[in-house]
Write a protein that holds these residues in place. Structure first.
Motif, PDB file in Angstrom:
ATOM      1  N   ARG A   1     -17.122   6.072   2.480  1.00 16.76           N
ATOM      2  CA  ARG A   1     -16.113   7.073   2.161  1.00 16.76           C
ATOM      3  C   ARG A   1     -16.118   8.136   3.244  1.00 16.76           C
ATOM      4  O   ARG A   1     -17.135   8.780   3.486  1.00 16.76           O
ATOM      5  N   LEU A   2     -14.970   8.297   3.884  1.00 15.83           N
ATOM      6  CA  LEU A   2     -14.803   9.331   4.897  1.00 15.83           C
ATOM      7  C   LEU A   2     -14.168  10.570   4.273  1.00 15.83           C
ATOM      8  O   LEU A   2     -13.312  10.458   3.390  1.00 15.83           O
ATOM      9  N   SER A   3     -14.591  11.728   4.750  1.00 17.00           N
ATOM     10  CA  SER A   3     -14.005  12.996   4.316  1.00 17.00           C
ATOM     11  C   SER A   3     -13.580  13.799   5.535  1.00 17.00           C
ATOM     12  O   SER A   3     -14.209  13.705   6.595  1.00 17.00           O
ATOM     13  N   CYS A   4     -12.539  14.593   5.363  1.00 15.94           N
ATOM     14  CA  CYS A   4     -12.076  15.464   6.436  1.00 15.94           C
ATOM     15  C   CYS A   4     -11.599  16.767   5.817  1.00 15.94           C
ATOM     16  O   CYS A   4     -10.654  16.770   5.028  1.00 15.94           O
ATOM     17  N   ALA A   5     -12.278  17.847   6.178  1.00 17.56           N
ATOM     18  CA  ALA A   5     -11.920  19.169   5.681  1.00 17.56           C
ATOM     19  C   ALA A   5     -11.137  19.919   6.739  1.00 17.56           C
ATOM     20  O   ALA A   5     -11.590  20.033   7.889  1.00 17.56           O
TER      21      ALA A   5
ATOM     22  N   ASN B   1       2.797  19.274   4.910  1.00 13.43           N
ATOM     23  CA  ASN B   1       1.963  18.661   5.939  1.00 13.43           C
ATOM     24  C   ASN B   1       1.642  17.227   5.572  1.00 13.43           C
ATOM     25  O   ASN B   1       1.909  16.773   4.453  1.00 13.43           O
ATOM     26  N   GLU B   2       1.115  16.536   6.515  1.00 19.20           N
ATOM     27  CA  GLU B   2       0.644  15.175   6.289  1.00 19.20           C
ATOM     28  C   GLU B   2      -0.757  15.074   6.868  1.00 19.20           C
ATOM     29  O   GLU B   2      -0.998  15.509   7.998  1.00 19.20           O
ATOM     30  N   MET B   3      -1.674  14.492   6.127  1.00 21.97           N
ATOM     31  CA  MET B   3      -3.027  14.240   6.625  1.00 21.97           C
ATOM     32  C   MET B   3      -3.271  12.745   6.643  1.00 21.97           C
ATOM     33  O   MET B   3      -2.730  12.011   5.803  1.00 21.97           O
ATOM     34  N   GLY B   4      -4.043  12.302   7.596  1.00 23.58           N
ATOM     35  CA  GLY B   4      -4.252  10.871   7.697  1.00 23.58           C
ATOM     36  C   GLY B   4      -5.468  10.510   8.517  1.00 23.58           C
ATOM     37  O   GLY B   4      -6.179  11.381   9.033  1.00 23.58           O
ATOM     38  N   TRP B   5      -5.678   9.221   8.596  1.00 26.25           N
ATOM     39  CA  TRP B   5      -6.781   8.657   9.367  1.00 26.25           C
ATOM     40  C   TRP B   5      -6.225   7.639  10.359  1.00 26.25           C
ATOM     41  O   TRP B   5      -5.401   6.799  10.000  1.00 26.25           O
ATOM     42  N   TYR B   6      -6.689   7.755  11.571  1.00 31.08           N
ATOM     43  CA  TYR B   6      -6.392   6.795  12.623  1.00 31.08           C
ATOM     44  C   TYR B   6      -7.726   6.199  13.075  1.00 31.08           C
ATOM     45  O   TYR B   6      -8.779   6.779  12.836  1.00 31.08           O
TER      46      TYR B   6
ATOM     47  N   THR C   1       0.989  12.572   2.364  1.00 31.35           N
ATOM     48  CA  THR C   1       1.697  13.839   2.524  1.00 31.35           C
ATOM     49  C   THR C   1       1.186  14.867   1.518  1.00 31.35           C
ATOM     50  O   THR C   1       0.480  14.524   0.562  1.00 31.35           O
ATOM     51  N   SER C   2       1.578  16.107   1.722  1.00 32.35           N
ATOM     52  CA  SER C   2       1.203  17.161   0.783  1.00 32.35           C
ATOM     53  C   SER C   2       1.804  16.901  -0.594  1.00 32.35           C
ATOM     54  O   SER C   2       1.292  17.398  -1.596  1.00 32.35           O
TER      55      SER C   2
ATOM     56  N   SER D   1      -6.780   9.648  -0.340  1.00 34.35           N
ATOM     57  CA  SER D   1      -6.498  10.652  -1.357  1.00 34.35           C
ATOM     58  C   SER D   1      -6.733  12.028  -0.752  1.00 34.35           C
ATOM     59  O   SER D   1      -7.290  12.147   0.347  1.00 34.35           O
ATOM     60  N   ARG D   2      -6.297  13.048  -1.449  1.00 38.80           N
ATOM     61  CA  ARG D   2      -6.487  14.401  -0.930  1.00 38.80           C
ATOM     62  C   ARG D   2      -6.672  15.386  -2.062  1.00 38.80           C
ATOM     63  O   ARG D   2      -6.199  15.178  -3.180  1.00 38.80           O
ATOM     64  N   ASP D   3      -7.373  16.468  -1.729  1.00 37.54           N
ATOM     65  CA  ASP D   3      -7.560  17.598  -2.627  1.00 37.54           C
ATOM     66  C   ASP D   3      -6.876  18.777  -1.955  1.00 37.54           C
ATOM     67  O   ASP D   3      -7.416  19.355  -1.000  1.00 37.54           O
ATOM     68  N   ASN D   4      -5.689  19.103  -2.418  1.00 35.03           N
ATOM     69  CA  ASN D   4      -4.918  20.153  -1.757  1.00 35.03           C
ATOM     70  C   ASN D   4      -5.600  21.519  -1.866  1.00 35.03           C
ATOM     71  O   ASN D   4      -5.483  22.342  -0.965  1.00 35.03           O
ATOM     72  N   ALA D   5      -6.301  21.747  -2.959  1.00 34.95           N
ATOM     73  CA  ALA D   5      -6.974  23.037  -3.129  1.00 34.95           C
ATOM     74  C   ALA D   5      -8.075  23.234  -2.086  1.00 34.95           C
ATOM     75  O   ALA D   5      -8.360  24.368  -1.678  1.00 34.95           O
ATOM     76  N   ARG D   6      -8.669  22.144  -1.648  1.00 36.04           N
ATOM     77  CA  ARG D   6      -9.740  22.197  -0.644  1.00 36.04           C
ATOM     78  C   ARG D   6      -9.261  21.781   0.743  1.00 36.04           C
ATOM     79  O   ARG D   6     -10.062  21.741   1.676  1.00 36.04           O
ATOM     80  N   ASN D   7      -7.977  21.463   0.866  1.00 34.46           N
ATOM     81  CA  ASN D   7      -7.437  20.993   2.149  1.00 34.46           C
ATOM     82  C   ASN D   7      -8.307  19.876   2.731  1.00 34.46           C
ATOM     83  O   ASN D   7      -8.662  19.879   3.918  1.00 34.46           O
TER      84      ASN D   7
END
Length: 119
Positions: free
Chosen positions: A19-23, A32-37, A52-53, A70-76
């Motif tokens: 499991r990768l995480s990115c803060a 915004n959009e967050m992703g992994w390459y 996406t957000s 997946s994402r946690d918007n509260a924690r970005n």
């Protein structure tokens, strides 16, 4: 400016999970959009998955059914759950954030985290 800090890479046997995480921190737009390459040696950097957000997701075909973003918007924070890992998943994985304002995208990258899958 935006800072992205990744964690969770490592070495795993084929069939295993990581499991990768990115803060993210800094000037993050509501849209915004967050992703992994990922980038393997001698290869170009390609999209693995993005979210996406608003929660819309996109996956490259080779990881569909095995990876979940997946994402946690509260924690970005964005996560990539990787199951059923294969040796061909071995690469440096980079977190990406795109701040969106109309048709303009402001793009940021993390430093990368190595994922190695042994056969």
């Amino acid at each position: 400016q935006v800072q992205l800090v990744e964690s969770g890479g490592g070495v795993v046997q084929a069939g295993g999970s990581l499991r990768l995480s990115c803060a993210a921190s800094g000037d993050i737009f509501d849209s915004n959009e967050m992703g992994w390459y990922r980038q393997a040696p001698g290869e170009q950097r390609d999209l693995v998955a993005a979210i996406t957000s608003g929660g819309s997701t996109d996956y490259t075909d080779s990881v569909k059914g095995r990876f979940t973003i997946s994402r946690d918007n509260a924690r970005n924070t964005v996560y990539l759950q990787m199951n059923g890992l294969k040796p061909e998943d071995t690469a440096v994985y980079y977190c990406n954030l795109k701040n969106i304002r109309g048709r303009v995208r402001y793009q940021y990258w993390g430093q990368g985290t190595q994922v190695t899958v042994s056969s």
